[in-house]
Design a protein around this motif. Structure first.
Motif, short mmCIF file in Angstrom:
data_model
loop_
_atom_site.label_atom_id
_atom_site.label_comp_id
_atom_site.label_asym_id
_atom_site.label_seq_id
_atom_site.Cartn_x
_atom_site.Cartn_y
_atom_site.Cartn_z
N GLU A 61 56.62 39.92 8.33
CA GLU A 61 55.38 39.34 8.85
C GLU A 61 55.74 38.43 10.02
O GLU A 61 56.68 37.63 9.93
CB GLU A 61 54.66 38.56 7.76
N ASP A 62 55.02 38.54 11.12
CA ASP A 62 55.33 37.72 12.29
C ASP A 62 54.91 36.27 12.04
O ASP A 62 53.74 36.00 11.77
CB ASP A 62 54.61 38.30 13.52
N SER A 63 55.88 35.37 12.16
CA SER A 63 55.59 33.97 11.84
C SER A 63 54.74 33.32 12.94
O SER A 63 54.08 32.33 12.71
CB SER A 63 56.88 33.20 11.67
N LEU A 64 54.74 33.91 14.14
CA LEU A 64 53.99 33.30 15.24
C LEU A 64 52.51 33.70 15.21
O LEU A 64 51.62 32.87 15.24
CB LEU A 64 54.57 33.74 16.58
N LYS A 65 52.30 35.01 15.16
CA LYS A 65 50.91 35.47 15.32
C LYS A 65 50.37 36.23 14.12
O LYS A 65 49.24 36.72 14.15
CB LYS A 65 50.81 36.37 16.56
N GLY A 66 51.19 36.38 13.07
CA GLY A 66 50.74 37.16 11.92
C GLY A 66 50.85 38.64 12.18
O GLY A 66 51.23 39.07 13.28
N GLY A 67 50.54 39.44 11.19
CA GLY A 67 50.66 40.89 11.33
C GLY A 67 52.05 41.34 10.91
O GLY A 67 53.02 40.58 11.01
N TRP A 68 52.13 42.57 10.43
CA TRP A 68 53.40 43.11 9.92
C TRP A 68 54.05 44.00 10.97
O TRP A 68 53.42 44.89 11.52
CB TRP A 68 53.16 43.88 8.63
N TYR A 69 55.33 43.75 11.21
CA TYR A 69 56.07 44.54 12.20
C TYR A 69 57.25 45.22 11.53
O TYR A 69 57.99 44.56 10.78
CB TYR A 69 56.58 43.63 13.33
N ASP A 70 57.41 46.49 11.80
CA ASP A 70 58.62 47.17 11.34
C ASP A 70 59.71 46.83 12.35
O ASP A 70 59.72 47.35 13.48
CB ASP A 70 58.38 48.69 11.25
N CYS A 71 60.60 45.94 11.93
CA CYS A 71 61.59 45.39 12.88
C CYS A 71 62.87 46.22 12.94
O CYS A 71 63.92 45.73 13.33
CB CYS A 71 61.88 43.95 12.52
N SER A 72 62.79 47.51 12.58
CA SER A 72 63.95 48.39 12.75
C SER A 72 63.98 48.98 14.15
O SER A 72 65.02 49.44 14.61
CB SER A 72 63.90 49.53 11.72
N ALA A 73 62.84 49.01 14.84
CA ALA A 73 62.75 49.53 16.22
C ALA A 73 61.43 49.07 16.82
O ALA A 73 60.53 48.67 16.09
CB ALA A 73 62.81 51.05 16.23
N HIS A 74 61.36 49.16 18.16
CA HIS A 74 60.10 48.74 18.80
C HIS A 74 58.98 49.74 18.51
O HIS A 74 57.85 49.37 18.23
CB HIS A 74 60.30 48.63 20.31
N MET A 75 59.33 51.02 18.62
CA MET A 75 58.31 52.07 18.41
C MET A 75 58.82 52.99 17.30
O MET A 75 60.02 53.26 17.22
CB MET A 75 58.14 52.85 19.71
N LEU A 76 57.93 53.45 16.45
CA LEU A 76 58.30 54.39 15.39
C LEU A 76 57.42 55.62 15.52
O LEU A 76 56.30 55.52 16.03
CB LEU A 76 58.04 53.77 14.01
N GLU A 104 52.19 46.86 13.03
CA GLU A 104 51.63 46.57 14.36
C GLU A 104 52.34 47.33 15.48
O GLU A 104 51.87 47.35 16.61
CB GLU A 104 51.74 45.06 14.66
N ASN A 105 53.49 47.93 15.19
CA ASN A 105 54.25 48.63 16.25
C ASN A 105 53.43 49.78 16.84
O ASN A 105 52.58 50.35 16.14
CB ASN A 105 55.52 49.27 15.66
N PRO A 106 53.73 50.14 18.08
CA PRO A 106 53.14 51.38 18.59
C PRO A 106 53.68 52.56 17.79
O PRO A 106 54.85 52.55 17.38
CB PRO A 106 53.60 51.44 20.05
#
Ligand code: PEP
Ligand code: CO
Length: 449
Positions: free
Chosen positions: A248-263, A284-286
């Motif tokens: 979960e992004d601590s700045l703006k909220g929302g869940w990001y798959d942090c294994s890559a920018h785009m999946l 939230e990733n593209p």
């Protein structure tokens, strides 16, 4: 409105193309470890990629996505990564120069380790073993032990992705991608004619830079002259790994798959009521979605409602992989119906996966001409329908491999055995990649008038 979601809810859904791990305790332990490891990418970077993809969706930028079909542990080295990075820079210079459009660069890199397979088993000389599913899951060696899925491989995939990303970030902003070095990106083995064409273009870029400098624009006030933004992507196939890196992004909220920018979701795992779509709808990733010739418009509309209920621009890239004949037959209707429905999508062309065949010499290969024919069909259809052909999705490497036939090196089926190294599908080599960029730039130029 997005329905309630949690990062592990995919576990309640039917799932395809997954390994069966023998020891569930080992698996849990690995998942726990990855959960605690730092994210590989940051939410802010994802947001900056999304801003760029928004431009693509408006026809103001072009998406170039490419890299290995399957990255491997054994072929990983700084030089190999550097050379693949170089080809993408070269291709991007060619495309930007021809089209006057910024090129959004996304590697199939630093995480492209899990592979869907057509068959669960592989048979050789009467021995039947589980298929190779990518280095994150099992080993390509053809023996019983090697083919056993091992969860610890996820940790190795994570580490390699971190090493790769570290180097990619250094290449992108540490001077290597400086436009004044445009001549140095050339690779020795690229075919002479293609090299000459590239050097001509590099000279023009250098002249343009001199002119810009005289006008007062330089590396100090235009950072784009000395660095590039480069993003990573892979198929989100092994959801245990993807879940463990979802934060979960601590700045703006929302869940990001942090294994890559785009999946992206592959052609074989994109059913509406299954685990991959369930997982991907919450991040939230593209997101890319591969679509083959069998795709139906009603399904596509439902999929877009699920993955992108707010119809956010640049969020979804539909990556068509249909073959040139099917493109002419199928794509116009899909474009029309989504336009009518006011769905915002980026259209990208994967000219690789519908053009694979077995050569007379026994190699899985692809023909440069067929690849080109699919790209041309893609551009023609979009031109005819008044939509923007937003991107290209390629399997390529900076190495001098002989895996696809054709191109200016005129690789023939007899040559495939010379340097056939891929762990999965055949890749374009650097020379063929550059050949393709020149052709592509003609299509982009024509279509933009
Ligand atoms: C791939 O991109 O390597 C792949 C397996 O593609 P697809 O899902 O389109 O078959
Ligand atoms: Co592939």
């Amino acid at each position: 409105m997005k329905k309630e979601w949690s990062k592990n809810n995919w576990r309640n859904f039917k799932i395809k193309q997954q390994p069966t791990y023998n020891n569930s305790n080992d698996l849990k332990l690995v998942e726990k470890k990855i959960n605690k490891l730092p994210p590989l990418i940051f939410a802010g970077e994802v947001r900056s990629l999304k801003d760029k993809l928004k431009k693509v969706s408006l026809g103001e930028a072009f998406l170039l996505q490419g890299g290995d079909c399957a990255e491997s542990f054994s072929d990983f080295s700084a030089n190999n990564l550097r050379d693949s990075f170089k080809v993408i820079l070269q291709m991007s210079a060619v495309l930007t120069y021809a089209s006057s459009l910024p090129v959004v660069k996304v590697g199939r890199m630093a995480g492209q380790f899990a592979k869907p397979r057509s068959d669960d088993f592989e048979e050789k000389n009467g021995i039947k073993l589980p298929s190779y599913r990518g280095d994150i899951i099992n080993d390509i060696k053809f023996d019983e032990i090697s083919r056993l899925p091992d969860p610890n491989r996820m940790l190795e995939a994570y580490s390699q992705s971190a090493y790769a990303l570290n180097l990619i970030r250094a290449f992108a902003s540490g001077g290597f991608a400086d436009l004044e070095k445009v001549h140095n990106w050339n690779l020795d083995f690229i075919k002479k004619g293609t090299q000459d064409k590239y050097l001509d273009l590099a000279n023009s870029i250098t002249d343009a830079l001199k002119f810009m400098k005289a006008c007062g624009f330089n590396k100090q006030n235009v950072p784009e002259f000395k660095q590039v933004e480069f993003y990573t992507s892979h198929e989100a196939l092994l959801l245990n790994y993807e879940e463990a890196l979802t934060r979960e992004d601590s700045l703006k909220g929302g869940w990001y798959d942090c294994s890559a920018h785009m999946l992206w979701i592959g052609e074989r795992t994109r059913s509406l009521d299954e685990a991959h779509v369930e997982f991907m709808r919450g991040i939230e990733n593209p997101i890319g979605v591969k679509i083959g010739p069998g795709v139906e418009i009603d399904y596509l509309k439902k999929l877009l409602d699920t993955l992108n209920p707010s119809n956010e621009r640049g969020k979804i890239t539909l990556i068509t992989r249909m073959g040139s004949e099917n493109i002419y037959e199928k794509l116009p209707n899909l474009i029309n119906k989504l336009q009518e429905n006011q769905n915002s999508v980026i259209w990208s062309c994967d000219p690789m996966h519908a053009n694979t065949y077995k050569s007379s010499t026994g190699f899985k290969t692809r023909s440069f001409d067929k690849i080109l024919a699919e790209i041309e069909a893609f551009f023609n259809v979009h031109h005819q329908e008044g939509s923007f052909p937003g991107g290209i999705h390629l399997e390529l490497t900076g190495l001098d491999v002989t895996e696809c036939v054709g191109g200016s090196q005129k690789i023939k089926e007899e040559n495939l055995s010379d340097r056939y190294h891929t762990h999965c599908d055949p890749r374009l080599n650097a020379s063929q990649g550059l050949d393709l960029a020149f052709k592509l730039s003609e299509f982009l130029k024509v279509k933009r008038g």
